[in-house]
Design an enzyme around this catalytic site. Structure first.
Site, PDB file in Angstrom:
ATOM      1  CB  ILE A 103      -0.933  -0.024   1.226  1.00 61.61           C
ATOM      2  CG1 ILE A 103      -1.944  -1.162   1.043  1.00 61.61           C
ATOM      3  CG2 ILE A 103      -1.637   1.310   1.422  1.00 61.61           C
ATOM      4  CD1 ILE A 103      -2.870  -1.370   2.209  1.00 61.61           C
ATOM      5  CG  ASN A 118      -2.676   0.042  -9.168  1.00 61.57           C
ATOM      6  OD1 ASN A 118      -1.716  -0.739  -9.317  1.00 61.57           O
ATOM      7  ND2 ASN A 118      -3.788  -0.332  -8.557  1.00 61.57           N
ATOM      8  CG  HIS A 120      -7.451  -3.759  -9.211  1.00 62.21           C
ATOM      9  ND1 HIS A 120      -6.758  -4.309  -8.150  1.00 62.21           N
ATOM     10  CD2 HIS A 120      -8.721  -4.228  -9.116  1.00 62.21           C
ATOM     11  CE1 HIS A 120      -7.573  -5.066  -7.440  1.00 62.21           C
ATOM     12  NE2 HIS A 120      -8.771  -5.036  -8.010  1.00 62.21           N
ATOM     13  CD  GLU A 185      -3.864  -7.165 -15.480  1.00 60.17           C
ATOM     14  OE1 GLU A 185      -2.792  -6.721 -15.053  1.00 60.17           O
ATOM     15  OE2 GLU A 185      -4.486  -8.082 -14.917  1.00 60.17           O
TER      16      GLU A 185
HETATM   17  C1  GAR Z   1      -1.609  -8.117 -12.476  1.00 62.23           C
HETATM   18  O1  GAR Z   1      -2.710  -8.926 -12.766  1.00 62.23           O
HETATM   19  C2  GAR Z   1      -2.051  -6.820 -11.833  1.00 62.23           C
HETATM   20  O2  GAR Z   1      -3.251  -6.328 -12.361  1.00 62.23           O
HETATM   21  C3  GAR Z   1      -2.219  -7.255 -10.398  1.00 62.23           C
HETATM   22  O3  GAR Z   1      -1.136  -8.086 -10.152  1.00 62.23           O
HETATM   23  C4  GAR Z   1      -0.747  -8.733 -11.362  1.00 62.23           C
HETATM   24  C5  GAR Z   1       0.712  -8.461 -11.575  1.00 62.23           C
HETATM   25  O4  GAR Z   1       1.177  -9.164 -12.685  1.00 62.23           O
HETATM   26  N1  GAR Z   1      -2.251  -6.117  -9.516  1.00 62.23           N
HETATM   27  C6  GAR Z   1      -3.040  -6.049  -8.452  1.00 62.23           C
HETATM   28  O5  GAR Z   1      -3.775  -6.951  -8.092  1.00 62.23           O
HETATM   29  C7  GAR Z   1      -2.949  -4.734  -7.686  1.00 62.23           C
HETATM   30  N2  GAR Z   1      -4.057  -4.566  -6.833  1.00 62.23           N
HETATM   31  P1  GAR Z   1       2.581  -8.792 -13.347  1.00 62.23           P
HETATM   32  O6  GAR Z   1       3.605  -8.749 -12.210  1.00 62.23           O
HETATM   33  O7  GAR Z   1       2.847  -9.932 -14.279  1.00 62.23           O
HETATM   34  O8  GAR Z   1       2.430  -7.467 -14.045  1.00 62.23           O
END
Ligand code: GAR
Length: 225
Positions: A103, A118, A120, A185
């Site tokens: 956080i 960010n 999400h 994403e």
């Molecule tokens: C992703 O799905 C992102 O959206 C999520 O963590 C993953 C990271 O993947 N983030 C959250 O949940 C934040 N609240 P990555 O390390 O392969 O980019």
């Protein structure tokens, strides 16, 4: 923030894990679809794959150990001051949280107001916090997706820049749904950053207006059909 920039936007990325979103940003820059440069990647995890990815592309990769700050009443703020120092040293203009599982405190949020994004894995404001894909399955929603938003003090609460939706299938597990969402994403995060680089994002209260965005109300999607 508008008009053409003389120099590429300077990005600082905070990541805790795999770093596939970081990779999507790197790839978009290398493909020429994102006018930016990543000047530093910072992680709270020494073994984060994100740090490896950064090094492989010649980007400074910094591990900042949160442990020395732990146990103090202002441990989060102290840690964020250390992060801020790194971001400022590298002249970071826009901060990207990319799978950053800590956080962030007002120390960073205020220093980078409307300059920190960010990603999400849900259609916010639904399912903030951890295990968003599992929450979506438990609620039986028919559409899931992902959101890029500016970071404010509430967790996963800031003004929304872009969202993408995907169908939820009966046979989905949190893992299969997460993969379908992740593909989106990787599309929308570089896109959001490019919109910022082009000076096309205007924050009005909790809304983000995108200058010259295509408007086509007929493009609704439904699931099931
Ligand atoms: C992703 O799905 C992102 O959206 C999520 O963590 C993953 C990271 O993947 N983030 C959250 O949940 C934040 N609240 P990555 O390390 O392969 O980019």
């Amino acid at each position: 923030m508008s008009g053409k920039r003389a120099t590429p936007l300077r990005l600082g990325v905070l990541a805790s894990g795999r770093g596939s979103n970081l990779q999507a940003i790197i790839d978009a820059i290398e493909a020429g679809s994102l006018a930016a440069q990543i000047v530093v990647v910072v992680s709270n995890k020494q073994n984060a794959q994100a740090l490896e990815r950064a090094r492989k592309h010649g980007v400074p990769a910094v591990f900042l150990d949160p442990k020395p700050c732990a146990g103090r009443p202002d441990s989060r703020e102290t840690y964020d001051r250390a992060i801020l120092e790194v971001l400022q040293k590298y002249d970071v203009e826009l901060v990207l949280l990319a799978g950053y599982m800590k956080i962030v405190t007002p120390v960073l949020i205020n220093a980078y107001q409307n300059r920190m994004m960010n990603i999400h894995p849900s259609l916010l404001p639904a399912f903030p916090g951890l295990d968003a894909q599992k929450q979506a399955l438990e609620w039986g929603v028919k559409l899931a997706g992902c959101t890029v938003h500016f970071v404010t003090e509430g967790v996963d609460e800031g003004p929304i820049i872009i969202q993408a939706a995907v169908p939820v299938l009966d046979e989905d597990t949190p893992e299969t749904l997460a993969l379908r969402i992740l593909e989106q994403e990787h599309r929308i995060y570089p896109r959001a950053v490019q919109l910022y680089a082009e000076g096309r994002l205007q924050v009005e209260g909790r809304c983000v207006r995108v200058a010259d965005a295509a408007s086509d109300a007929a493009r609704a999607i439904r699931n099931p059909a």
